[in-house]
Design a protein around this motif. Sequence first.
Motif, PDB file in Angstrom:
ATOM      1  N   VAL A 160       0.916  -0.962  -0.131  1.00  0.00           N
ATOM      2  CA  VAL A 160       0.029   0.064  -0.034  1.00  0.00           C
ATOM      3  C   VAL A 160       0.892   1.278   0.064  1.00  0.00           C
ATOM      4  CG1 VAL A 160      -1.714   1.364   1.263  1.00  0.00           C
ATOM      5  CG2 VAL A 160      -1.907  -1.296   1.277  1.00  0.00           C
ATOM      6  N   TYR A 161       0.583   2.339  -0.716  1.00  0.00           N
ATOM      7  CA  TYR A 161       1.355   3.420  -0.919  1.00  0.00           C
ATOM      8  C   TYR A 161       0.500   4.636  -0.186  1.00  0.00           C
ATOM      9  CZ  TYR A 161       4.702   0.894  -3.651  1.00  0.00           C
ATOM     10  OH  TYR A 161       5.239   0.171  -4.082  1.00  0.00           O
ATOM     11  N   LYS A 162       1.016   5.352   0.690  1.00  0.00           N
ATOM     12  CA  LYS A 162       0.342   6.511   1.370  1.00  0.00           C
ATOM     13  C   LYS A 162       1.146   7.671   1.181  1.00  0.00           C
ATOM     14  CE  LYS A 162      -1.722   3.253   4.753  1.00  0.00           C
ATOM     15  NZ  LYS A 162      -1.794   3.355   6.342  1.00  0.00           N
ATOM     16  N   LYS A 163       0.584   8.739   1.013  1.00  0.00           N
ATOM     17  CA  LYS A 163       1.559  10.027   1.133  1.00  0.00           C
ATOM     18  C   LYS A 163       1.890  10.377   2.419  1.00  0.00           C
ATOM     19  CE  LYS A 163       0.454  11.309  -3.214  1.00  0.00           C
ATOM     20  NZ  LYS A 163       1.432  11.079  -4.239  1.00  0.00           N
ATOM     21  N   ARG A 164       3.107  10.610   2.618  1.00  0.00           N
ATOM     22  CA  ARG A 164       3.823  10.884   3.851  1.00  0.00           C
ATOM     23  C   ARG A 164       4.932  12.088   3.484  1.00  0.00           C
ATOM     24  NH1 ARG A 164      -0.167   8.982   5.415  1.00  0.00           N
ATOM     25  NH2 ARG A 164      -0.488   7.438   6.818  1.00  0.00           N
ATOM     26  N   GLY A 165       5.435  12.517   4.689  1.00  0.00           N
ATOM     27  CA  GLY A 165       6.529  13.535   4.723  1.00  0.00           C
ATOM     28  C   GLY A 165       6.428  14.725   3.965  1.00  0.00           C
ATOM     29  N   GLY A 166       7.625  15.324   3.862  1.00  0.00           N
ATOM     30  CA  GLY A 166       7.608  16.513   3.052  1.00  0.00           C
ATOM     31  C   GLY A 166       7.930  17.771   4.438  1.00  0.00           C
ATOM     32  N   PHE A 167       8.760  18.661   4.210  1.00  0.00           N
ATOM     33  CA  PHE A 167       9.424  19.491   5.187  1.00  0.00           C
ATOM     34  C   PHE A 167       8.156  20.397   5.610  1.00  0.00           C
ATOM     35  CE2 PHE A 167      13.667  18.207   4.000  1.00  0.00           C
ATOM     36  CZ  PHE A 167      14.521  18.653   5.192  1.00  0.00           C
ATOM     37  N   GLY A 168       7.159  20.634   4.800  1.00  0.00           N
ATOM     38  CA  GLY A 168       6.158  21.603   5.282  1.00  0.00           C
ATOM     39  C   GLY A 168       5.510  20.677   6.368  1.00  0.00           C
ATOM     40  N   VAL A 169       4.969  19.552   6.041  1.00  0.00           N
ATOM     41  CA  VAL A 169       4.240  18.708   6.982  1.00  0.00           C
ATOM     42  C   VAL A 169       5.089  18.271   8.148  1.00  0.00           C
ATOM     43  CG1 VAL A 169       3.053  16.380   7.060  1.00  0.00           C
ATOM     44  CG2 VAL A 169       3.282  17.480   5.105  1.00  0.00           C
ATOM     45  N   LEU A 170       6.260  18.011   8.240  1.00  0.00           N
ATOM     46  CA  LEU A 170       7.084  17.724   9.106  1.00  0.00           C
ATOM     47  C   LEU A 170       7.369  18.775  10.180  1.00  0.00           C
ATOM     48  CD1 LEU A 170       9.088  15.648  10.508  1.00  0.00           C
ATOM     49  CD2 LEU A 170      10.832  16.681   9.111  1.00  0.00           C
ATOM     50  N   LYS A 171       7.358  20.159   9.618  1.00  0.00           N
ATOM     51  CA  LYS A 171       7.381  21.393  10.352  1.00  0.00           C
ATOM     52  C   LYS A 171       6.086  21.582  11.267  1.00  0.00           C
ATOM     53  CE  LYS A 171       7.917  25.851  11.688  1.00  0.00           C
ATOM     54  NZ  LYS A 171       8.658  26.114  12.756  1.00  0.00           N
ATOM     55  N   THR A 172       4.824  21.396  10.798  1.00  0.00           N
ATOM     56  CA  THR A 172       3.657  21.294  11.202  1.00  0.00           C
ATOM     57  C   THR A 172       3.784  20.456  12.374  1.00  0.00           C
ATOM     58  OG1 THR A 172       2.439  21.863   9.276  1.00  0.00           O
ATOM     59  CG2 THR A 172       0.977  21.239  11.232  1.00  0.00           C
ATOM     60  N   MET A 173       3.996  19.079  12.204  1.00  0.00           N
ATOM     61  CA  MET A 173       3.958  17.952  13.084  1.00  0.00           C
ATOM     62  C   MET A 173       4.804  18.170  14.317  1.00  0.00           C
ATOM     63  SD  MET A 173       4.549  13.939  12.247  1.00  0.00           S
ATOM     64  CE  MET A 173       4.467  12.795  13.766  1.00  0.00           C
ATOM     65  N   ILE A 174       6.153  18.564  13.993  1.00  0.00           N
ATOM     66  CA  ILE A 174       6.912  18.667  14.864  1.00  0.00           C
ATOM     67  C   ILE A 174       6.660  20.033  15.990  1.00  0.00           C
ATOM     68  CG2 ILE A 174       9.415  19.399  15.665  1.00  0.00           C
ATOM     69  CD1 ILE A 174      10.317  17.397  13.678  1.00  0.00           C
ATOM     70  N   ASP A 175       6.096  21.225  15.386  1.00  0.00           N
ATOM     71  CA  ASP A 175       5.499  22.103  16.237  1.00  0.00           C
ATOM     72  C   ASP A 175       4.345  21.785  16.986  1.00  0.00           C
ATOM     73  OD1 ASP A 175       7.523  23.794  15.220  1.00  0.00           O
ATOM     74  OD2 ASP A 175       6.133  25.007  13.686  1.00  0.00           O
ATOM     75  N   THR A 176       3.418  21.028  16.457  1.00  0.00           N
ATOM     76  CA  THR A 176       2.280  20.470  17.277  1.00  0.00           C
ATOM     77  C   THR A 176       2.638  19.759  18.430  1.00  0.00           C
ATOM     78  OG1 THR A 176       0.943  20.561  15.236  1.00  0.00           O
ATOM     79  CG2 THR A 176       0.255  19.219  17.161  1.00  0.00           C
ATOM     80  N   LEU A 177       3.593  18.637  18.158  1.00  0.00           N
ATOM     81  CA  LEU A 177       4.189  17.883  19.278  1.00  0.00           C
ATOM     82  C   LEU A 177       4.659  18.766  20.211  1.00  0.00           C
ATOM     83  CD1 LEU A 177       5.138  14.648  17.120  1.00  0.00           C
ATOM     84  CD2 LEU A 177       2.873  15.134  18.371  1.00  0.00           C
ATOM     85  N   ARG A 178       5.638  19.415  19.815  1.00  0.00           N
ATOM     86  CA  ARG A 178       6.624  20.430  20.920  1.00  0.00           C
ATOM     87  C   ARG A 178       5.970  21.168  21.551  1.00  0.00           C
ATOM     88  NH1 ARG A 178      11.280  22.382  17.860  1.00  0.00           N
ATOM     89  NH2 ARG A 178       9.707  23.125  16.558  1.00  0.00           N
ATOM     90  N   ASN A 179       4.676  21.707  21.011  1.00  0.00           N
ATOM     91  CA  ASN A 179       3.903  22.802  21.803  1.00  0.00           C
ATOM     92  C   ASN A 179       3.206  22.160  22.949  1.00  0.00           C
ATOM     93  OD1 ASN A 179       4.856  24.930  20.253  1.00  0.00           O
ATOM     94  ND2 ASN A 179       3.340  24.858  18.927  1.00  0.00           N
TER      95      ASN A 179
END
Length: 301
Positions: free
Chosen positions: A38-57
């Motif tokens: 199965v192939y799923k859309k993952r990664g990208g610096f824009g998505v990684l930025k949002t995710m890490i900001d969310t978890l860090r906050n």
Amino acid sequence: SQAVLQGKAQKFTILHTSDIHAQLHTHDEFFLEGGKPVYKKRGGFGVLKTMIDTLRNEDAANTIVIDGGDCFQGGGVAAMSEGRALVPLMDRIGYDLVLPGNWEVIYGKEMMLKDLGAYKADKVCANMFHAAYPEGTTEDKNATLKGELIFPPYWTKRVAGVKIGFIGYNDPLTPKRQSPAYSYGIQFTKPELNVAKYIRILRDYEQCAMVFLVTHMGLAQQVGLAKESEVEGADLRLGAGTHERVRAPIAGKYSKVTEPGAFGSFVSRLDVVVEDGKVKDSHYELLDVDPEKYPADAGML
């Protein structure tokens, strides 16, 4: 943790990425579900930025963000800029600590020093040393550094009322895994030669409640080292190098090993509960960098 919910204990979090390999954009990532691809859309610096900001906050003061290396190689933008174009993107994510991986040497020692030196994040590596260049060569200006560590061997941070320490190791086989010309002027040594010394420094003198090894050696070497007595006193190896998606820490005799996948598609998360200055509990999981859950940051795009 009921103790955390009741305010009787504190928690700190470590977020770990590695082997991003200059994959700037969201891409297809391979999974197996029910035995079928199965192939799923993952990664990208824009998505990684949002995710890490969310978890860090969730608790910014007690969250540490680490990258385990191999960021500057693997894409056209990185190759054409010799890694320079990746520096402001990594800085924008806001890493606290960075380990050089085996591919950070791809553009030569001098370029590696300039790229990693430009990072806002701290760097750590206890087994990369300056080697002497042949006398009279243009690189001989660094001859006075022969035998010295290129980066600091360890890094400490106080979170949740305790001090924790990180010791870094790149793959000692780097000159054999790829052309030795890439790492010309760098001497790599095996972790076994000095890891016990640094664990003792962090445990006995720095008074660290936990010690982590941040390594870029590949899963086989990392699990092998976790069985060696030299790493006794290290709690966890935040590993990298072979792109493995480790979803539960792999236990060796003396420490455990994790790896957070690759290509900016995954983030490993470790939560540690601390009560009265002592480690009481921990929880580890591997998280997908999912654009549906974490829409790409507009500024990063």
